[in-house]
Design a protein around this motif. Structure first.
Motif, PDB file in Angstrom:
ATOM      1  N   SER A 176      -2.932 -13.397  -0.872  1.00 44.08           N
ATOM      2  CA  SER A 176      -3.258 -12.721  -2.120  1.00 44.08           C
ATOM      3  C   SER A 176      -4.144 -13.656  -2.913  1.00 44.08           C
ATOM      4  O   SER A 176      -3.939 -14.877  -2.912  1.00 44.08           O
ATOM      5  N   TYR A 177      -5.129 -13.091  -3.555  1.00 42.30           N
ATOM      6  CA  TYR A 177      -5.990 -13.893  -4.425  1.00 42.30           C
ATOM      7  C   TYR A 177      -5.520 -13.779  -5.870  1.00 42.30           C
ATOM      8  O   TYR A 177      -5.592 -14.725  -6.644  1.00 42.30           O
ATOM      9  N   LYS A 178      -4.983 -12.605  -6.196  1.00 36.41           N
ATOM     10  CA  LYS A 178      -4.670 -12.317  -7.602  1.00 36.41           C
ATOM     11  C   LYS A 178      -3.221 -12.597  -7.961  1.00 36.41           C
ATOM     12  O   LYS A 178      -2.866 -12.632  -9.126  1.00 36.41           O
ATOM     13  N   GLY A 179      -2.364 -12.743  -6.940  1.00 35.12           N
ATOM     14  CA  GLY A 179      -0.972 -13.046  -7.257  1.00 35.12           C
ATOM     15  C   GLY A 179      -0.016 -11.959  -6.794  1.00 35.12           C
ATOM     16  O   GLY A 179      -0.301 -11.220  -5.848  1.00 35.12           O
ATOM     17  N   PHE A 180       1.110 -11.879  -7.476  1.00 39.89           N
ATOM     18  CA  PHE A 180       2.276 -11.090  -7.077  1.00 39.89           C
ATOM     19  C   PHE A 180       1.936  -9.648  -6.653  1.00 39.89           C
ATOM     20  O   PHE A 180       2.275  -9.212  -5.553  1.00 39.89           O
ATOM     21  N   ASP A 181       1.266  -8.907  -7.540  1.00 38.39           N
ATOM     22  CA  ASP A 181       1.055  -7.476  -7.264  1.00 38.39           C
ATOM     23  C   ASP A 181       0.179  -7.253  -6.034  1.00 38.39           C
ATOM     24  O   ASP A 181       0.380  -6.285  -5.286  1.00 38.39           O
ATOM     25  N   GLU A 182      -0.776  -8.150  -5.828  1.00 40.72           N
ATOM     26  CA  GLU A 182      -1.643  -7.977  -4.651  1.00 40.72           C
ATOM     27  C   GLU A 182      -0.868  -8.240  -3.355  1.00 40.72           C
ATOM     28  O   GLU A 182      -1.085  -7.547  -2.352  1.00 40.72           O
TER      29      GLU A 182
ATOM     30  N   VAL B 151       2.227  -7.518  -2.896  1.00 37.21           N
ATOM     31  CA  VAL B 151       3.024  -6.304  -2.688  1.00 37.21           C
ATOM     32  C   VAL B 151       2.134  -5.171  -2.184  1.00 37.21           C
ATOM     33  O   VAL B 151       2.470  -4.485  -1.203  1.00 37.21           O
ATOM     34  N   ASP B 152       0.978  -4.994  -2.818  1.00 35.36           N
ATOM     35  CA  ASP B 152       0.062  -3.908  -2.401  1.00 35.36           C
ATOM     36  C   ASP B 152      -0.391  -4.100  -0.954  1.00 35.36           C
ATOM     37  O   ASP B 152      -0.477  -3.136  -0.188  1.00 35.36           O
ATOM     38  N   ASN B 153      -0.683  -5.359  -0.585  1.00 33.80           N
ATOM     39  CA  ASN B 153      -1.144  -5.621   0.777  1.00 33.80           C
ATOM     40  C   ASN B 153      -0.049  -5.274   1.791  1.00 33.80           C
ATOM     41  O   ASN B 153      -0.318  -4.657   2.827  1.00 33.80           O
ATOM     42  N   MET B 154       1.173  -5.655   1.489  1.00 34.38           N
ATOM     43  CA  MET B 154       2.267  -5.352   2.414  1.00 34.38           C
ATOM     44  C   MET B 154       2.529  -3.845   2.462  1.00 34.38           C
ATOM     45  O   MET B 154       2.900  -3.298   3.505  1.00 34.38           O
ATOM     46  N   ARG B 155       2.309  -3.181   1.343  1.00 34.41           N
ATOM     47  CA  ARG B 155       2.492  -1.732   1.334  1.00 34.41           C
ATOM     48  C   ARG B 155       1.459  -1.055   2.248  1.00 34.41           C
ATOM     49  O   ARG B 155       1.777  -0.127   2.997  1.00 34.41           O
ATOM     50  N   GLN B 156       0.234  -1.555   2.202  1.00 34.31           N
ATOM     51  CA  GLN B 156      -0.814  -1.004   3.087  1.00 34.31           C
ATOM     52  C   GLN B 156      -0.449  -1.181   4.546  1.00 34.31           C
ATOM     53  O   GLN B 156      -0.708  -0.308   5.372  1.00 34.31           O
ATOM     54  N   ILE B 157       0.126  -2.343   4.868  1.00 36.81           N
ATOM     55  CA  ILE B 157       0.489  -2.575   6.275  1.00 36.81           C
ATOM     56  C   ILE B 157       1.664  -1.685   6.666  1.00 36.81           C
ATOM     57  O   ILE B 157       1.691  -1.086   7.746  1.00 36.81           O
ATOM     58  N   GLN B 158       2.630  -1.581   5.745  1.00 37.72           N
ATOM     59  CA  GLN B 158       3.766  -0.695   6.010  1.00 37.72           C
ATOM     60  C   GLN B 158       3.276   0.733   6.301  1.00 37.72           C
ATOM     61  O   GLN B 158       3.772   1.397   7.211  1.00 37.72           O
ATOM     62  N   ASP B 159       2.287   1.193   5.550  1.00 37.15           N
ATOM     63  CA  ASP B 159       1.796   2.564   5.681  1.00 37.15           C
ATOM     64  C   ASP B 159       0.819   2.737   6.837  1.00 37.15           C
ATOM     65  O   ASP B 159       0.324   3.843   7.067  1.00 37.15           O
ATOM     66  N   SER B 160       0.511   1.671   7.551  1.00 35.83           N
ATOM     67  CA  SER B 160      -0.461   1.740   8.651  1.00 35.83           C
ATOM     68  C   SER B 160       0.257   1.906   9.984  1.00 35.83           C
ATOM     69  O   SER B 160       1.489   1.873  10.056  1.00 35.83           O
ATOM     70  N   ASP B 161      -0.541   2.017  11.061  1.00 34.22           N
ATOM     71  CA  ASP B 161       0.023   2.121  12.412  1.00 34.22           C
ATOM     72  C   ASP B 161       0.332   0.757  13.016  1.00 34.22           C
ATOM     73  O   ASP B 161       0.850   0.677  14.132  1.00 34.22           O
ATOM     74  N   TYR B 162      -0.012  -0.320  12.322  1.00 39.53           N
ATOM     75  CA  TYR B 162       0.263  -1.654  12.878  1.00 39.53           C
ATOM     76  C   TYR B 162       1.759  -1.921  12.870  1.00 39.53           C
ATOM     77  O   TYR B 162       2.430  -1.736  11.851  1.00 39.53           O
TER      78      TYR B 162
ATOM     79  N   ILE C 172       9.239  -6.818  -1.665  1.00 42.88           N
ATOM     80  CA  ILE C 172       8.670  -6.425  -0.371  1.00 42.88           C
ATOM     81  C   ILE C 172       9.745  -5.808   0.525  1.00 42.88           C
ATOM     82  O   ILE C 172       9.524  -4.773   1.169  1.00 42.88           O
ATOM     83  N   PHE C 173      10.931  -6.409   0.548  1.00 40.32           N
ATOM     84  CA  PHE C 173      11.993  -5.863   1.407  1.00 40.32           C
ATOM     85  C   PHE C 173      12.513  -4.524   0.896  1.00 40.32           C
ATOM     86  O   PHE C 173      13.222  -3.821   1.611  1.00 40.32           O
ATOM     87  N   SER C 174      12.146  -4.125  -0.322  1.00 36.72           N
ATOM     88  CA  SER C 174      12.583  -2.815  -0.815  1.00 36.72           C
ATOM     89  C   SER C 174      11.861  -1.673  -0.104  1.00 36.72           C
ATOM     90  O   SER C 174      12.302  -0.536  -0.151  1.00 36.72           O
ATOM     91  N   PHE C 175      10.722  -1.981   0.567  1.00 33.33           N
ATOM     92  CA  PHE C 175      10.011  -0.903   1.277  1.00 33.33           C
ATOM     93  C   PHE C 175       9.536  -1.304   2.663  1.00 33.33           C
ATOM     94  O   PHE C 175       9.271  -0.461   3.504  1.00 33.33           O
ATOM     95  N   TYR C 176       9.438  -2.595   2.956  1.00 28.08           N
ATOM     96  CA  TYR C 176       8.798  -3.042   4.200  1.00 28.08           C
ATOM     97  C   TYR C 176       9.838  -3.103   5.318  1.00 28.08           C
ATOM     98  O   TYR C 176      10.890  -3.732   5.149  1.00 28.08           O
ATOM     99  N   THR C 177       9.538  -2.455   6.456  1.00 27.00           N
ATOM    100  CA  THR C 177      10.535  -2.364   7.532  1.00 27.00           C
ATOM    101  C   THR C 177      10.061  -3.013   8.838  1.00 27.00           C
ATOM    102  O   THR C 177      10.763  -2.961   9.843  1.00 27.00           O
ATOM    103  N   LYS C 178       8.850  -3.575   8.826  1.00 24.39           N
ATOM    104  CA  LYS C 178       8.313  -4.169  10.060  1.00 24.39           C
ATOM    105  C   LYS C 178       8.602  -5.680  10.071  1.00 24.39           C
ATOM    106  O   LYS C 178       8.916  -6.261   9.038  1.00 24.39           O
ATOM    107  N   PRO C 179       8.484  -6.301  11.251  1.00 24.92           N
ATOM    108  CA  PRO C 179       8.850  -7.726  11.327  1.00 24.92           C
ATOM    109  C   PRO C 179       7.827  -8.629  10.643  1.00 24.92           C
ATOM    110  O   PRO C 179       6.622  -8.494  10.876  1.00 24.92           O
ATOM    111  N   PHE C 180       8.313  -9.535   9.805  1.00 26.28           N
ATOM    112  CA  PHE C 180       7.390 -10.508   9.212  1.00 26.28           C
ATOM    113  C   PHE C 180       8.081 -11.827   8.897  1.00 26.28           C
ATOM    114  O   PHE C 180       9.307 -11.930   8.851  1.00 26.28           O
TER     115      PHE C 180
END
Ligand code: DHB
Length: 314
Positions: free
Chosen positions: A103-109, A111-122, A155-163
């Motif tokens: 993240s360049y901007k801090g906390f919210d970025e 979270v947003d980045n992990m949300r994008q990955i959660q919502d992707s096919d990766y 992050i763990f409130s929505f992220y279900t993939k391994p990290f």
């Protein structure tokens, strides 16, 4: 028969060696070179939400005993690395790798980045980088234990993939205890110790000047300088973390002996930054040969026989 096979997060790799994020992993072409090298796996450049040019040059200098850098998160943006990762996952599912996210901007970025990955096919592994020292005005997240806990809860409130998380070096026993107590509250798959020793300063003897332009010459230190700190962090966290959290050892791996020492401290995978930058991907052929030679000399046939078994004097 000696094998260098490594098991990590439920997968088996030909050997434990990887690049360290930031080195040789900016573009698909560089990632392909790593995938085709003798490395067991690889990790992508830490991605921010948007692509970035990074800090002004010179921003990475090789030194006799290592390197200093203040790259400033130059990268092609999360969408690029996510598309690359999904393509790899589809086309070469037998070659697992790690996506690094920062993240360049801090906390919210974060979270947003992990949300994008959660919502992707990766579905593969992600290394959440909590330790970039080179963004002017932004502290290394993992030096703030409360913020780190708050971020992981979010992050763990929505992220279900391994990290897992990439950590900065710690230098005090109480700090080892504190970060381990935070991380043990979560179902993290791994931690990576260590990122560069942040904000070192190197002075050129010929010119009496600093050697990199950003931040008045302050930058992250890697290479030979950092091995004892890296080994201490791998060892200290191995001793404190839940056994389900594996360790990636990074810092000061120039030789097979350095790799062997990280494994003795309990690392499962090994990342090479400075020496890969100096030597190119052929470094992995040499490291494999040197580590294999050590196992053979000591009469081991696999890494499992000595991993984590560092002896103490008491
Ligand atoms: C950069 C450096 C790091 O040590 C890191 O973890 C992430 C990014 C950089 O300066 O680009």
């Amino acid at each position: 028969m000696t094998t260098l096979q490594a098991t990590f997060c439920g997968q088996t790799y030909d050997n434990p060696f990887m690049n360290a994020s930031g080195v040789h992993c900016m573009t698909t072409a560089e990632l392909d070179e790593l995938a085709n090298s003798a490395a067991g796996s690889f990790v992508t450049k830490s991605a921010t939400a948007d692509s970035r040019e990074g800090n002004p040059e010179p921003r990475y200098i090789n030194l006799a005993l290592g390197s200093i850098n203040s790259m400033g998160l130059p990268n092609l943006g999360l969408a690029y690395y996510l598309a690359d990762a999904i393509k790899r996952q589809t086309e070469t599912p037998d070659v697992p790798f790690i996506m690094s996210v920062a993240s360049y901007k801090g906390f919210d970025e974060y979270v947003d980045n992990m949300r994008q990955i959660q919502d992707s096919d990766y579905t593969g592994l992600v290394e959440l980088n909590l330790s970039c020292p080179n963004v002017p005005g932004k502290p290394q997240m993992a030096y703030d234990f409360e913020d780190t806990a708050r971020l992981l809860i979010e992050i763990f409130s929505f992220y279900t993939k391994p990290f897992g998380v990439k950590l900065p070096p710690y230098f005090d026993i109480q700090h080892f205890d504190k970060i381990a107590a935070v991380l043990n509250q979560f179902d993290l798959k791994f931690v990576n110790c260590i990122n560069s020793i942040g904000n070192g300063l190197y002075i050129d003897e010929a010119t009496d000047t600093v050697v990199i332009k950003p931040k008045g010459g302050f930058g992250g230190i890697g290479g030979e300088y950092v091995k004892p700190t890296a080994l201490a962090n791998v060892r200290a966290l191995k001793q404190r973390l839940n056994p389900s959290i594996e360790i990636i050892g990074t810092g000061g791996i120039l030789t097979g002996r350095d790799a062997y020492e990280h494994l003795l401290c309990g690392a499962s995978m090994l990342q090479v930054g400075t020496q890969l930058q100096k030597e190119g991907p052929a470094v992995f052929d040499r490291l494999n040969a040197e580590l294999r030679h050590i196992l053979e000399t000591k009469g081991y046939t696999s890494i499992a026989e000595f991993k984590g078994k560092l002896a103490t004097l008491d």
